[in-house]
Enzyme design. Structure first.
Site, PDB file in Angstrom:
ATOM      1  N   LYS A   1       0.817  -1.223   0.000  1.00 56.61           N
ATOM      2  CA  LYS A   1       0.000   0.000   0.000  1.00 56.61           C
ATOM      3  C   LYS A   1       0.846   1.266   0.000  1.00 56.61           C
ATOM      4  O   LYS A   1       0.450   2.266  -0.602  1.00 56.61           O
ATOM      5  CB  LYS A   1      -0.973  -0.029   1.184  1.00 56.61           C
ATOM      6  CG  LYS A   1      -2.150  -0.958   0.922  1.00 56.61           C
ATOM      7  CD  LYS A   1      -3.082  -1.072   2.108  1.00 56.61           C
ATOM      8  CE  LYS A   1      -4.227  -2.028   1.785  1.00 56.61           C
ATOM      9  NZ  LYS A   1      -5.070  -2.288   2.965  1.00 56.61           N
TER      10      LYS A   1
ATOM     11  N   LYS B   1     -11.452  -3.569  -7.484  1.00 52.34           N
ATOM     12  CA  LYS B   1     -12.326  -2.403  -7.579  1.00 52.34           C
ATOM     13  C   LYS B   1     -11.560  -1.185  -8.078  1.00 52.34           C
ATOM     14  O   LYS B   1     -12.151  -0.255  -8.614  1.00 52.34           O
ATOM     15  CB  LYS B   1     -12.936  -2.096  -6.204  1.00 52.34           C
ATOM     16  CG  LYS B   1     -13.981  -3.104  -5.771  1.00 52.34           C
ATOM     17  CD  LYS B   1     -14.483  -2.841  -4.363  1.00 52.34           C
ATOM     18  CE  LYS B   1     -13.586  -3.454  -3.325  1.00 52.34           C
ATOM     19  NZ  LYS B   1     -14.190  -3.486  -1.974  1.00 52.34           N
TER      20      LYS B   1
ATOM     21  N   LYS C   1      -4.993  -9.681 -10.466  1.00 52.76           N
ATOM     22  CA  LYS C   1      -6.249  -9.979  -9.789  1.00 52.76           C
ATOM     23  C   LYS C   1      -7.300  -8.904 -10.079  1.00 52.76           C
ATOM     24  O   LYS C   1      -6.989  -7.717 -10.107  1.00 52.76           O
ATOM     25  CB  LYS C   1      -5.987 -10.062  -8.273  1.00 52.76           C
ATOM     26  CG  LYS C   1      -7.173 -10.501  -7.447  1.00 52.76           C
ATOM     27  CD  LYS C   1      -6.766 -10.566  -5.976  1.00 52.76           C
ATOM     28  CE  LYS C   1      -7.958 -10.839  -5.082  1.00 52.76           C
ATOM     29  NZ  LYS C   1      -7.569 -10.807  -3.645  1.00 52.76           N
TER      30      LYS C   1
END
Length: 324
Positions: free
Chosen positions: A110, A194, A191
């Site tokens: 992140k 969203k 993958k």
């Protein structure tokens, strides 16, 4: 057996969420005590729009209900409505080694993705997740492989607390999602997410027209054979996986059915299958969008039920730590 799982209010759910996690929750709620949480406190650790947050929470609540989570069988609530989550996270933070947090794979990923948004909340994310889980004396946590490391840390924290202050928490076990990993329709080596480009992510409530367009535009591979080979043919292999999971047919059966028929015909079949399979979810969501008071009452009642368990656990923790 008590189950805990949560999902961030960051965009609409996609078929990867459904196949990887939610379909499993639907089975679990039939025979277990399930606690499902919209984890908005986790959601604010990465960039978000404050003006849209309440609407995002409402949309996720509707999505939960539309796909079949039953408020009569499960506790469904919003994380920030239960103050004990944040309080327990602080208390657990006092026994969590800093080195453990810095080595978390999700933290490293992140901060690479959002270098402008590196904050203490992101570092302490796994401690809050541990608090979420331990607050409800959870037995089993259904997660994907990317979250397994966090649950293992939760077990470590529970063990450390029990050793230092006396037996208080259960050490929860991981239940890995059964569904295969669903990849992006536009980049089948990545993958489905969203945050992916819109054409690569098939959302649960996409209209029939959008489903058909996304599937027909999905990246395939050289050649025309409908064969499952993730390394050499990742595009068609991903579409075969999706077809298999929604139709219940094995991949071998699908390969035989579409032998010699080419990608276009296979994609048309898959689009029709998805439009039909996701239709009831779209209809239920449409109904719930007009019943805002009903949805908010479910969340309110869920919060009341969650609060009873949370308060009991936190009271015991504070006694053990000498805080009361």
């Amino acid at each position: 057996m008590r189950i805990f799982s949560g999902i961030r209010p960051s965009g609409e759910l996609h078929i990867g969420n459904y196949l990887g996690a939610i379909s499993q929750w639907l089975i679990l709620q039939e025979k277990n005590e399930c606690v499902f949480c919209i984890v908005d406190l986790h959601g604010i650790t990465t960039p978000y729009n404050p003006q849209n947050l309440q609407n995002s929470i409402f949309e996720i609540a509707i999505a939960y209900l539309a796909v079949g989570l039953d408020p009569e069988k499960s506790i469904i609530f919003v994380q920030s409505q239960i103050k004990e989550h944040a309080e327990l996270a602080w208390l657990l933070g006092t026994i969590t080694p800093l080195g453990e947090l810095k080595r978390m794979t999700q933290f490293k990923e992140k901060i690479k993705r959002h270098p402008e948004y590196v904050n203490a909340g992101l570092l302490n994310y796994p401690v809050l997740m541990a608090a979420d889980i331990l607050l409800y004396q959870t037995d089993l946590v259904p997660v994907g492989k990317d979250q397994q490391q966090h649950v293992e840390l939760t077990r470590t924290i529970a063990r450390k607390f029990n050793q230092r202050f006396g037996k208080t928490f259960k050490e929860p076990n991981v239940l890995l999602a059964r569904g295969a990993k669903i990849m992006s329709l536009q980049n089948p080596k990545k993958k489905m997410s969203k945050t992916d480009e819109p054409e690569g992510c098939l959302e649960l409530f996409d209209s029939p027209e959008v489903i058909r367009r996304k599937i027909m535009k999905a990246i395939t591979d050289t050649g025309k054979a409908i064969k499952y080979n993730p390394k050499r043919k990742p595009g068609i292999s991903n579409l075969l996986t999706i077809h298999s999971l929604f139709s219940g047919q094995t991949i071998k059966t699908l390969e035989k059915t579409f032998q010699g028929k080419g990608y276009a015909q296979f994609k048309k079949s898959l689009a029709a299958l998805l439009i039909n399979s996701l239709g009831p979810f779209r209809q239920k969501r449409k109904e719930l969008l007009s019943r805002e008071v009903y949805v908010k009452e479910i969340l309110s009642q869920g919060a009341k039920r969650a609060e009873v368990i949370a308060q009991s656990t936190l009271e015991e923790v504070k006694k053990k730590m000498g805080l009361v």
